[in-house]
Motif scaffolding. Structure first.
Motif, short mmCIF file in Angstrom:
data_model
loop_
_atom_site.label_atom_id
_atom_site.label_comp_id
_atom_site.label_asym_id
_atom_site.label_seq_id
_atom_site.Cartn_x
_atom_site.Cartn_y
_atom_site.Cartn_z
N PRO A 554 1.85 6.01 7.64
CA PRO A 554 0.75 5.39 8.13
C PRO A 554 -0.76 5.40 7.44
O PRO A 554 -1.40 5.93 6.96
CB PRO A 554 0.81 6.00 9.88
N ARG A 555 -1.26 4.10 7.93
CA ARG A 555 -2.82 4.34 7.31
C ARG A 555 -3.11 2.92 8.21
O ARG A 555 -2.42 1.87 8.87
CB ARG A 555 -2.96 3.33 6.06
N PRO A 556 -3.77 3.38 8.38
CA PRO A 556 -5.02 1.86 9.58
C PRO A 556 -4.96 0.42 8.96
O PRO A 556 -4.65 0.13 7.68
CB PRO A 556 -6.81 2.69 9.49
N LYS A 557 -4.94 -0.64 9.64
CA LYS A 557 -3.93 -1.90 9.25
C LYS A 557 -3.44 -2.21 7.74
O LYS A 557 -3.50 -3.06 7.14
CB LYS A 557 -5.76 -1.84 8.85
N GLY A 559 -0.06 -1.97 8.47
CA GLY A 559 1.11 -2.59 9.53
C GLY A 559 2.16 -1.48 8.79
O GLY A 559 1.95 0.05 9.09
N SER A 560 3.20 -1.04 9.03
CA SER A 560 4.70 -0.92 9.47
C SER A 560 5.02 -0.74 7.80
O SER A 560 5.19 -0.98 7.02
CB SER A 560 5.89 -1.80 9.66
N VAL A 561 5.45 0.30 7.49
CA VAL A 561 5.57 0.72 5.83
C VAL A 561 6.94 1.76 5.75
O VAL A 561 7.44 2.71 7.07
CB VAL A 561 4.01 2.14 5.28
N TRP A 562 7.80 1.25 4.64
CA TRP A 562 9.62 1.66 4.91
C TRP A 562 8.92 2.48 3.28
O TRP A 562 8.83 1.74 2.39
CB TRP A 562 10.45 0.73 5.00
N VAL A 563 10.32 3.48 3.13
CA VAL A 563 10.75 3.77 1.66
C VAL A 563 12.19 3.89 1.70
O VAL A 563 13.28 4.27 3.01
CB VAL A 563 10.15 5.58 1.48
N THR A 564 12.79 2.78 0.81
CA THR A 564 14.09 3.11 0.54
C THR A 564 13.93 3.08 -0.41
O THR A 564 14.07 3.10 -1.50
CB THR A 564 13.87 1.52 0.83
N ASP A 565 16.41 3.17 -0.67
CA ASP A 565 16.31 3.80 -1.84
C ASP A 565 17.10 2.43 -2.36
O ASP A 565 16.26 1.40 -2.56
CB ASP A 565 17.83 4.15 -1.27
N ASP A 566 17.86 2.90 -3.66
CA ASP A 566 18.41 1.42 -4.95
C ASP A 566 18.89 0.58 -4.16
O ASP A 566 19.05 -0.32 -4.79
CB ASP A 566 18.69 2.50 -5.54
N HIS A 567 19.51 0.96 -3.24
CA HIS A 567 20.21 0.21 -2.39
C HIS A 567 19.28 -0.35 -0.91
O HIS A 567 20.38 -1.22 -0.47
CB HIS A 567 21.78 0.41 -1.65
#
Length: 750
Positions: A554-557, A559-567
């Motif tokens: 999370p960081r201001p402004k 938004g939403s943050v996702w970490v995804t795998d190679d799939h």
């Protein structure tokens, strides 16, 4: 009756006023406010990276000093070498006597100790924060830690033939290092680390900076702004610099200080400054005329609806209320004056339910006078006042629906300025770098632990792992695997792994592909050492707590943050998620694939403005695959910030236009629904009752429900019902008594 109508008019006029205020205040500037805001957040993210690097280095120095196990043969020189030789970042080191300040040992480049009060620095029991010093015209950071060493001390009163006494003493370790290297993202952006006076201590740039960015007044202005922030240790801000042609410098600054309380960097006075030249917009947009036109149309509709309801509902109902009261008085009160009330016909006003009630009242008036009997009314009826309420809602909808779905819709391709999109991509790359550094540090720490396991007993190895788990909060479990993949030694929580394998080398990997919690782990080989007891396993695994990874996102402004795998399955996120789910929008998945971050390759960050169900969204994706332990992962970091959260004129106009339409439709429907509940629905019920009464139903008692005009009409009808019922009883009694008296008269005549 009056409150719903008055509220409808007043609330719609309020919405019209809010439309003028909300839309009239939007003006497209040459540099939209979203651009300086984005640069401010980039500076804050860069400052956080610098702060994290300094905090980690200070913690590493202290942890290394605490973990050092002195022996009887240890000397200050050997201790200093053991504490500093394995760390490449160290420029120089020194061991000092904390009481006298005497230099016991030194190594590497000379440590700048001038002006350092050793006794004051070493006093107390808490952690000693780093200090910024000058050496040879360059600025360096000094890190401090307390080291416990055995020291031989001769007692002057002892006999010369007595051996010296052996005691333990505490020494002060001082390590000098260069300032952390800055990493800049975004083509044409320059980043600087400033001291409290505004002097640049470190500078880095990416790409070719525009001539407009060469504004020498920015560092001093940033330092003044940071010093003026007072007690707000993690303050940040933005500035506009010089302009050259159609481009202007946009700068952001942020203090390198802790945001959650006292930290190692609070007293350094460091400030991060980032700046970049951006093109100024040549066309502006003014929504004042549209706001006045929309507000005028709504105000006209409000007055039109108010007048329609006044003439078609309020006035006829008031006249009906007066007529019902007059007939009730004529039916219940005696005297010629009351009788005259019944001779005045009931005027029929309006349509629908009011007209039905008026006709029924006229029939009741004639029945009270004895001019007619019960009268049946037709079952088929025309449109009533419910249709009027629906028509009112449709009239309001004719204004609101275009406001919600058609007018001032932001063009997805052009609404978001290019610098805002570039800032989102740069911030996504910064977030990716932050996550990569955290994973790399986890692997490095684990490798250091694995190097110390061979040659120790099983109990000692368990103690090392327990101490590591206590010192490194990112691990949830540490365990050793044998060559068959079985766990031979474990500390911490139960492993989440479902993939049983013994990998070669070291790095970061996932050890499950399903379940409620993604299991991310660092692993490294445990090397065998000749002549020493082998470790209990061949691979050391450290499962990383996914919450520790989530806390980095999370960081201001941003938004939403996702970490995804190679799939493209979610492993961590700054928002609620389900393990191994797909990204919430298909456009985000396509954006992640567009980075072309195949395992083992660097990939390329990318960004786009996507249209979602809630409006335009500023999205970016960056590959995590780089050199080092994370190079083979093929992971991505994806961010999505709703454009409505950014100060973009076109998006603001769309959102406020939609809000005005939603407010107008909601309030109009609510007031007309209120009118339906308190007026129209009771009127429909009264119309049915009065027609039954006029048709001869004298048994149904009419109970007034509300204390309003319709309640008064109902009470008047009940009085008329009682009068008609009494007259009918009297008539039936007269008919029953008439034949009996005739029989008696006939008998007497006979």
């Amino acid at each position: 009756m009056r409150p719903p109508i008055a509220s409808l008019v007043v609330l719609l006029l309020v919405v019209a006023a809010l439309t003028v205020i909300g839309l009239g205040g939007i003006h497209a500037e040459r540099i939209p406010q979203a651009v300086p805001n984005g640069e401010q957040q980039i500076a804050a993210d860069t400052a956080q990276s610098v702060r994290t690097t300094i905090d980690v280095e200070a913690s590493t120095v202290r942890r290394t000093a605490t973990a050092y196990q002195a022996t009887g043969a240890s000397t200050p020189a050997t201790a200093l070498k053991a504490l500093t030789s394995a760390r490449k970042a160290v420029l120089g080191g020194a061991l000092l006597d904390p009481h006298t300040g005497k230099l016991l040992s030194a190594g590497g480049k000379p440590v700048p100790l001038a002006g350092l009060d050793v006794a004051t620095t070493a006093a107390g029991h808490g952690a000693i924060p780093p200090r910024l010093v000058t050496s040879g015209g360059t600025r360096q950071l000094l890190y401090f830690a307390r080291v416990t060493l055995p020291a031989q001390q001769e007692d002057a009163n002892q006999d010369q033939f007595q051996a010296p006494s052996r005691t333990e003493r505490q020494w002060l370790l001082v390590v000098s290092e260069a300032l952390p290297a800055l990493t800049t993202f975004g083509d044409g952006r320059t980043a600087e680390v400033l001291d409290a006076s505004g002097a640049a201590l470190a500078t880095t740039a990416r790409g070719t900076a525009s001539p407009a960015a060469a504004d020498g007044t920015l560092p001093a202005a940033a330092a003044r702004a940071a010093n003026a922030s007072g007690s707000d240790t993690d303050a940040s801000g933005s500035m506009l610099g010089a302009a050259t042609g159609s481009r202007r410098t946009v700068a952001g600054w942020a203090q390198v200080a802790s945001a959650t309380g006292p930290g190692d960097t609070d007293h350094l006075g460091l400030v991060v400054l980032t700046f970049r030249a951006v093109p100024a917009t040549t066309t502006g947009a003014d929504y004042s005329r549209f706001a006045l036109e929309a507000a005028g149309a709504l105000a006209g509709l409000a007055l039109l609806l108010g007048l329609a309801l006044h003439f078609f509902v309020q006035r006829p109902l008031l006249r009906l209320y007066l007529s019902a009261g007059r007939l009730a008085r004529g039916a219940t009160e005696g005297g010629p004056t009351a009788r005259e009330e019944l001779f005045r016909p009931v005027p029929v006003h309006g349509f629908g339910e009011l007209a039905r009630i008026g006709r029924a009242l006229e029939s009741l008036r004639r029945q009270l006078l004895g001019e007619s009997g019960p009268e049946e009314f037709p079952a088929r009826r025309g449109p009533g006042y419910r249709a009027l309420a629906v028509a009112g809602v449709l009239v309001v909808a004719c204004w609101a629906v275009p406001m919600i779905f058609v007018l001032n819709r932001a063009d997805t391709a052009t609404a978001v300025p290019a610098p805002v999109l570039a800032a989102q991509q740069a911030r996504t790359e910064i977030a990716t770098n932050r996550i990569r550094q955290s994973l790399d540090q986890s692997y490095t720490d684990l490798s250091d632990v694995a190097a110390g396991l061979p040659g120790r007993s099983r109990a000692a190895q368990s103690e090392v792992l327990r101490r590591t788990l206590a010192d490194h909060k990112q691990y949830r479990s540490l365990y050793l695997l044998d060559r068959s993949g079985g766990i031979t030694l474990r500390v911490g929580g139960t492993p989440l792994r479902t993939l049983v394998h013994v990998p070669d080398g070291g790095g970061i990997t996932t050890v499950n592909t399903s379940g409620r919690i993604p299991a991310i782990a660092a692993y490294t080989q445990v090397r065998a050492v000749n002549g020493k007891t082998p470790a209990a396993g061949v691979v050391l695994f450290g499962e990383i707590d996914v919450n520790a990874l989530n806390s980095l996102l999370p960081r201001p402004k941003l938004g939403s943050v996702w970490v995804t795998d190679d799939h493209n399955k979610v492993l961590a996120a700054s928002v609620g998620y389900r393990a191994f789910q797909s990204l919430p929008e298909s456009g985000l998945t396509r954006l992640a694939r567009a980075t072309q971050g195949a395992p083992g390759t660097a990939g390329t960050a990318t960004s786009a403005v996507l249209r979602t169900s809630s409006g335009p969204s500023v999205d970016a994706a960056a590959p995590l695959a780089q050199s080092g332990p994370t190079a083979r992962l093929g992971w991505h970091v994806v961010t999505a910030e709703p454009a409505a959260a950014l100060q973009i004129p076109a998006v603001q106009a769309e959102q406020r236009t939609m809000l005005a339409g939603i407010l107008g439709l909601t309030l109009g429907a609510a007031c007309l629904g209120w009118l339906h509940v308190v007026v129209i629905r009771p009127l429909r019920a009264v119309a049915v009752l009065v027609e039954r009464l006029a048709g001869g139903d004298r048994r149904t008692v009419l109970h007034p429900v509300n204390h309003d005009e319709i309640g008064s009409v109902t009470r008047g009808l009940e009085l008329m019902r009682q009068a008609l019922a009494e007259r009918d009883r009297a008539a039936r009694s007269g008919r029953a008594a008439g034949p009996s008296r005739s029989s008696r008269e006939t008998t007497l005549q006979r």
